[in-house]
Each structure stands twice: as structure tokens, then as C-alpha cells.
Design an enzyme around this catalytic site. Structure first.
Site, PDB file in Angstrom:
ATOM      1  CD  GLU A   9      -2.526  -4.732  -3.546  1.00 27.50           C
ATOM      2  OE1 GLU A   9      -3.213  -4.834  -2.519  1.00 27.50           O
ATOM      3  OE2 GLU A   9      -2.753  -3.865  -4.412  1.00 27.50           O
TER       4      GLU A   9
ATOM      5  N   GLY B 135      -5.903   1.259  -3.665  1.00 28.09           N
ATOM      6  CA  GLY B 135      -6.548   2.134  -2.681  1.00 28.09           C
ATOM      7  C   GLY B 135      -5.849   2.057  -1.328  1.00 28.09           C
TER       8      GLY B 135
ATOM      9  CE  LYS C  54     -14.378  -2.006  -3.316  1.00 22.30           C
ATOM     10  NZ  LYS C  54     -13.509  -3.050  -2.873  1.00 22.30           N
TER      11      LYS C  54
HETATM   12  C1  5RP Z   1      -4.738  -2.275  -1.745  1.00 25.02           C
HETATM   13  C2  5RP Z   1      -5.694  -2.727  -2.778  1.00 25.02           C
HETATM   14  C3  5RP Z   1      -6.972  -3.306  -2.285  1.00 25.02           C
HETATM   15  O1  5RP Z   1      -7.086  -4.607  -2.765  1.00 25.02           O
HETATM   16  C4  5RP Z   1      -8.096  -2.453  -2.804  1.00 25.02           C
HETATM   17  O2  5RP Z   1      -7.862  -1.121  -2.383  1.00 25.02           O
HETATM   18  C5  5RP Z   1      -9.444  -2.946  -2.283  1.00 25.02           C
HETATM   19  O3  5RP Z   1      -9.494  -2.767  -0.891  1.00 25.02           O
HETATM   20  P1  5RP Z   1     -10.787  -3.093  -0.051  1.00 25.02           P
HETATM   21  O4  5RP Z   1     -11.018  -4.555  -0.164  1.00 25.02           O
HETATM   22  O5  5RP Z   1     -10.435  -2.637   1.335  1.00 25.02           O
HETATM   23  O6  5RP Z   1     -11.925  -2.292  -0.624  1.00 25.02           O
HETATM   24  O7  5RP Z   1      -5.481  -2.668  -3.962  1.00 25.02           O
HETATM   25  O8  5RP Z   1      -3.619  -1.677  -2.324  1.00 25.02           O
END
Ligand code: 5RP
Length: 235
Positions: A113, A106, A131
Site C-alpha cells: 500500500e 490493519g 476512524k
Molecule cells: C489494509 C489497510 C486497510 O486499508 C485498513 O486496514 C482499513 O481497512 P477497512 O476498510 O477494512 O477498515 O490498511 O492493510
């Protein structure tokens, strides 16, 4: 009786609870993968406090944003192009299913990652309770990182697998990842077999990586306003 959706404050307190609980997995002297996002931020802030108090760790950040925050917090970082053998990587996720499979990316950091998660002996994932879903997919798109050259061709091939890809934009401009790539946010109704789909997406020419993280999660920390639940992946 229908349950009302969690308020932003409740979601935030779940993120904080999960982030702070992850400290339990960090030993003195550990090499740690540092994820990206608003949940991991709470982990980084707590880790920074421990470092200030004398904990010795070295981190590998998964994005420029995380590198910047870690530096501000005086968390020492390993060289980007090092050969790391990480004790643990700690990261967030956008969705998690009942089998510990994830949608990530996201924040657009999915490529680094995935590299960092794969370099770690254990992968600890932090989410707030909103989530968790039975099956991955809609309303959360799968981010697919593609090279800019010929990206509409990659999008066409994704579409042939089903679902709808949309080129990610930010502030009216095409979003570029830290690696200089684009992201196609690919909305798929439901993903009952993420293992197979992850491999199929990565066979499309132009695709660099995708946001399905399969068979990687060791431990899931789910935060909610009532505290945290820690689940270990049995497989
Ligand atoms: C970024 C990611 C984040 O870990 C994922 O989007 C979750 O983000 P958040 O903790 O802000 O909800 O994969 O690339």
C-alpha cells in the site's frame, strides 16, 4: 447527552458511501492504485460496474485479495513489477488524524500500500466516520512489518521507543504478509508527531515498513450514514 456508538450497520453504510464517492476521482484512461480492505471493496465493486459500462482503467492491486477481486470484476491490472506512474491511488485507513496522517495496515497490506501510494500523483483515502481521531494511537496499534529472522530483536527495539508490540496471529498461526514477513502490532498511547516516529521505526534493523502514512494523503472521503464529506489536504 451522551452519543451512543455507531452500530455495525451505520459503520457499513459509511464505508459504502465513501467507497462509491471515490469514483468521482477516476477519469477515463486512468492508472489507479487499488487499495485493500472492506471500505475499498465498495470502491472496487462500483469501479467494476463502470468498467462493465465502458470505462477504461488499469489498476495496480495492493494485495493478493484485491488482485483476486479486481480480476473477478474484470478490472485490467498492470504487471506487478512494472514502472507505474499512477494518476491516483485509492485506499482505506484504520485511523486518520486532523492533519490527514494515517495508521494503515490493519489488513496486513501496508508495504504494498505504501509503495503504491508513493507511486501515485494523488492519494485518496476512504474512511467511515468512526476512524477520525484528534491524535493517532491507542486503541489502534501501529502495524510494523518485520522480517521473520530475529523478529524478537526488532520487537525489543520497538519497545525501547515506548509502547507494546504484539506479534500478529491469525487463526492460531503467526500471520504472514503477502511478502512473507511478520507484523508487530505496536500499541502506543498517543502519537503527536507521526512524521518523526515513522522515520524512527524504519531505522530499526529488521523493520521493512510501518503503518504510519505521513504527508501522503491528498484527499479524504469520510462516509457516514448521512452521506460523505470530502476534505482536500491543504498542505
Ligand atoms: C489494509 C489497510 C486497510 O486499508 C485498513 O486496514 C482499513 O481497512 P477497512 O476498510 O477494512 O477498515 O490498511 O492493510
Amino acid at each position: 447527552m451522551t452519543q451512543s456508538p455507531p452500530s455495525p450497520d451505520q459503520q457499513e453504510s459509511g464505508k459504502r458511501a465513501a467507497g462509491e464517492a471515490a469514483l468521482e476521482f477516476i477519469q477515463d484512461g486512468a492508472l489507479v492504485g487499488l487499495g485493500t480492505g472492506s471500505t475499498v471493496k465498495y470502491f472496487l465493486l462500483a469501479l467494476g460496474e463502470r468498467v462493465k459500462a465502458g470505462l477504461r482503467v488499469h489498476g495496480v492491486p495492493t494485495s493478493r485479495d484485491t488482485a483476486e477481486l479486481a480480476t473477478q470484476l474484470h478490472i485490467p491490472l498492470l504487471p506487478e513489477q512494472g514502472e507505474w506512474e499512477l494518476d491516483v491511488a485509492v485506499d482505506g485507513a484504520d485511523q486518520v488524524d486532523l492533519h490527514f496522517q494515517l495508521i494503515k495496515g490493519g489488513g496486513g497490506a501496508l508495504l504494498r500500500e505504501k509503495i503504491v501510494a508513493a507511486a501515485a500523483r494523488t492519494f485518496v483515502v476512504l474512511v467511515d466516520h468512526t476512524k477520525c481521531v484528534p491524535v493517532l494511537g491507542k486503541p489502534m496499534p501501529v502495524p510494523v512489518e518485520v522480517i521473520p529472522f530475529g523478529w524478537p530483536q526488532s520487537a525489543k527495539q520497538l519497545e525501547a521507543l515506548g509502547g507494546v508490540p504484539t506479534l500478529r496471529e491469525k487463526q492460531g498461526k503467526v500471520f504472514e504478509t503477502d511478502g512473507g514477513h511478520y507484523i508487530l502490532d505496536w500499541l502506543v498511547d498517543s502519537i503527536p508527531d507521526p512524521v518523526q516516529l515513522e522515520a524512527r521505526i524504519n531505522r530499526i534493523p529488521g523493520v521493512v515498513e510501518n503503518g504510519l502514512f505521513v504527508n501522503q494523503t491528498s484527499t479524504l472521503i469520510i462516509g457516514s450514514p448521512d452521506g460523505v464529506q470530502i476534505k482536500h489536504n491543504p498542505s
